[in-house]
Scaffold this motif. Structure first.
Motif, PDB file in Angstrom:
ATOM      1  N   LEU A 116       0.853  -1.185   0.000  1.00 18.66           N
ATOM      2  CA  LEU A 116       0.000   0.000   0.000  1.00 18.66           C
ATOM      3  C   LEU A 116       0.892   1.238   0.000  1.00 18.66           C
ATOM      4  N   ALA A 117       0.779   2.020  -1.051  1.00 15.77           N
ATOM      5  CA  ALA A 117       1.672   3.172  -1.207  1.00 15.77           C
ATOM      6  C   ALA A 117       0.905   4.341  -1.807  1.00 15.77           C
ATOM      7  N   PRO A 118       0.187   5.118  -0.970  1.00  9.11           N
ATOM      8  CA  PRO A 118      -0.526   6.280  -1.506  1.00  9.11           C
ATOM      9  C   PRO A 118       0.412   7.313  -2.127  1.00  9.11           C
ATOM     10  N   ASN A 119       1.682   7.238  -1.789  1.00  7.81           N
ATOM     11  CA  ASN A 119       2.687   8.087  -2.423  1.00  7.81           C
ATOM     12  C   ASN A 119       3.958   7.262  -2.583  1.00  7.81           C
ATOM     13  N   THR A 120       4.420   7.088  -3.815  1.00  2.13           N
ATOM     14  CA  THR A 120       5.575   6.238  -4.083  1.00  2.13           C
ATOM     15  C   THR A 120       6.885   7.019  -4.168  1.00  2.13           C
ATOM     16  N   SER A 121       6.837   8.311  -3.908  1.00  4.29           N
ATOM     17  CA  SER A 121       8.067   9.103  -3.886  1.00  4.29           C
ATOM     18  C   SER A 121       8.965   8.642  -2.752  1.00  4.29           C
ATOM     19  N   LEU A 122      10.236   8.434  -3.040  1.00  2.00           N
ATOM     20  CA  LEU A 122      11.180   8.033  -1.994  1.00  2.00           C
ATOM     21  C   LEU A 122      11.344   9.148  -0.959  1.00  2.00           C
ATOM     22  N   GLY A 123      11.372  10.387  -1.432  1.00  2.00           N
ATOM     23  CA  GLY A 123      11.526  11.518  -0.524  1.00  2.00           C
ATOM     24  C   GLY A 123      10.361  11.666   0.427  1.00  2.00           C
ATOM     25  N   VAL A 124       9.144  11.499  -0.079  1.00  7.20           N
ATOM     26  CA  VAL A 124       7.961  11.612   0.774  1.00  7.20           C
ATOM     27  C   VAL A 124       7.983  10.546   1.859  1.00  7.20           C
ATOM     28  N   ASN A 125       8.391   9.348   1.517  1.00 13.45           N
ATOM     29  CA  ASN A 125       8.376   8.275   2.492  1.00 13.45           C
ATOM     30  C   ASN A 125       9.466   8.440   3.550  1.00 13.45           C
ATOM     31  N   LEU A 126      10.538   9.120   3.220  1.00 12.91           N
ATOM     32  CA  LEU A 126      11.503   9.515   4.257  1.00 12.91           C
ATOM     33  C   LEU A 126      10.929  10.635   5.127  1.00 12.91           C
ATOM     34  N   LEU A 127      10.142  11.529   4.501  1.00 12.58           N
ATOM     35  CA  LEU A 127       9.486  12.589   5.255  1.00 12.58           C
ATOM     36  C   LEU A 127       8.542  12.007   6.305  1.00 12.58           C
ATOM     37  N   LEU A 128       7.830  10.941   5.974  1.00 13.46           N
ATOM     38  CA  LEU A 128       6.933  10.299   6.934  1.00 13.46           C
ATOM     39  C   LEU A 128       7.677   9.902   8.205  1.00 13.46           C
ATOM     40  N   GLU A 256       8.063   2.008   3.441  1.00 12.52           N
ATOM     41  CA  GLU A 256       9.176   1.939   4.390  1.00 12.52           C
ATOM     42  C   GLU A 256       9.923   0.615   4.262  1.00 12.52           C
ATOM     43  N   HIS A 257       9.214  -0.440   3.850  1.00 10.54           N
ATOM     44  CA  HIS A 257       9.880  -1.718   3.638  1.00 10.54           C
ATOM     45  C   HIS A 257      10.783  -1.663   2.391  1.00 10.54           C
TER      46      HIS A 257
END
Length: 266
Positions: A116-128, A256-257
């Protein structure tokens, strides 16, 4: 060669992924699913040999190794059931999913890998991750506000990414977003409650995506921001996630995985 089928293939994200896949040496588009009655149905996918847009699910997905779903939430249950039956890894990038629409995905995860990835940007997921840690460190003395901006054609608000940011901020404080979120302010609202997480939304132009989380404290304000200048940012992340997803065991995963970011155990 990794075969990818795209659900919602004629949409913005579908077209972006198709274009980037054409430049990759290890990925090819093997199928392109669109809704019945779509103007694209039956036409050739631009830049992809021998693949037409199709509304027939089994035809569009039959040669896939991984399925990427960027369609409307309503079609997710049918796609998830097919992927579970066939053991096909599934990435769901659809935003605005209601709890009832998540349930079929969680059920499919018992039989296949579902990301489940509502946003696939690598940067956004680091922001989380940064938001969770910052919220935990600063505590309720710092008020949290989340601003997001997208193009005028986006139909859900707040964005799925903004909601995820809110969830991470609440989790950092060991709270639930449902009990702290404020989505509207108008008139005599009274004083702000301690611990509230507020949301603001902008829609307009061709904004690919912008998210800022404000931590407003006594005498200072910390802002964590991600701005996407191109939809290719999300398409590139989706292809990276698809590569990672192939061969994973059944289960429910997040970006994150893919990034290998360690998360606290709930």
């Amino acid at each position: 060669m990794l075969n990818i089928a795209i659900v919602g293939a004629s949409g913005r994200m579908g077209r972006s992924i198709t274009a980037l896949a054409a430049e990759a040496h290890d990925v090819r588009i093997s199928g392109a699913l669109v809704r019945p009655g779509s103007p694209a149905e039956g036409t050739r996918v631009l830049g992809v040999e021998r693949v037409n847009y199709s509304s027939e699910l089994s035809l569009a997905l039959e040669d896939a190794h991984v399925v990427l779903d960027f369609s409307a939430p309503a079609s997710g249950e049918r796609v998830a059931a097919y992927c579970a039956e066939q053991g096909l890894p599934l990435l769901v990038g659809t935003t605005g999913l209601a709890p009832s629409q998540r349930a079929p995905l969680e059920a499919a995860a018992a039989k296949t890998a579902v990301l489940l990835a509502p946003n696939t940007s690598l940067g956004v997921n680091l922001l989380l991750e940064l938001v969770r840690r910052t919220a935990a460190a600063l505590g309720e003395e710092y008020d949290i506000e989340i601003f997001e901006a997208h193009h005028g054609q986006k139909v859900d608000a707040p964005s799925g990414t903004a909601l995820r940011l809110g969830e991470e901020a609440a989790a950092g404080r060991e709270q639930q977003l449902d009990s702290t979120a404020v989505y509207q302010r108008k008139g005599q609202t009274g004083h702000r409650r301690a611990g509230d997480i507020g949301f603001s939304v902008m829609r307009g132009g061709d904004i690919a995506g912008e998210h800022t989380v404000y931590f407003a404290g006594p005498g200072e304000r910390l802002e964590l921001t991600h701005r996407a200048s191109s939809r290719d940012t999300f398409a590139r992340g989706a292809l990276n996630a698809a590569r990672w997803l192939l061969g994973q065991r059944p289960g429910l995963y997040g970006m994150e995985h893919v990034l290998g970011v360690s998360r606290p155990t709930d």
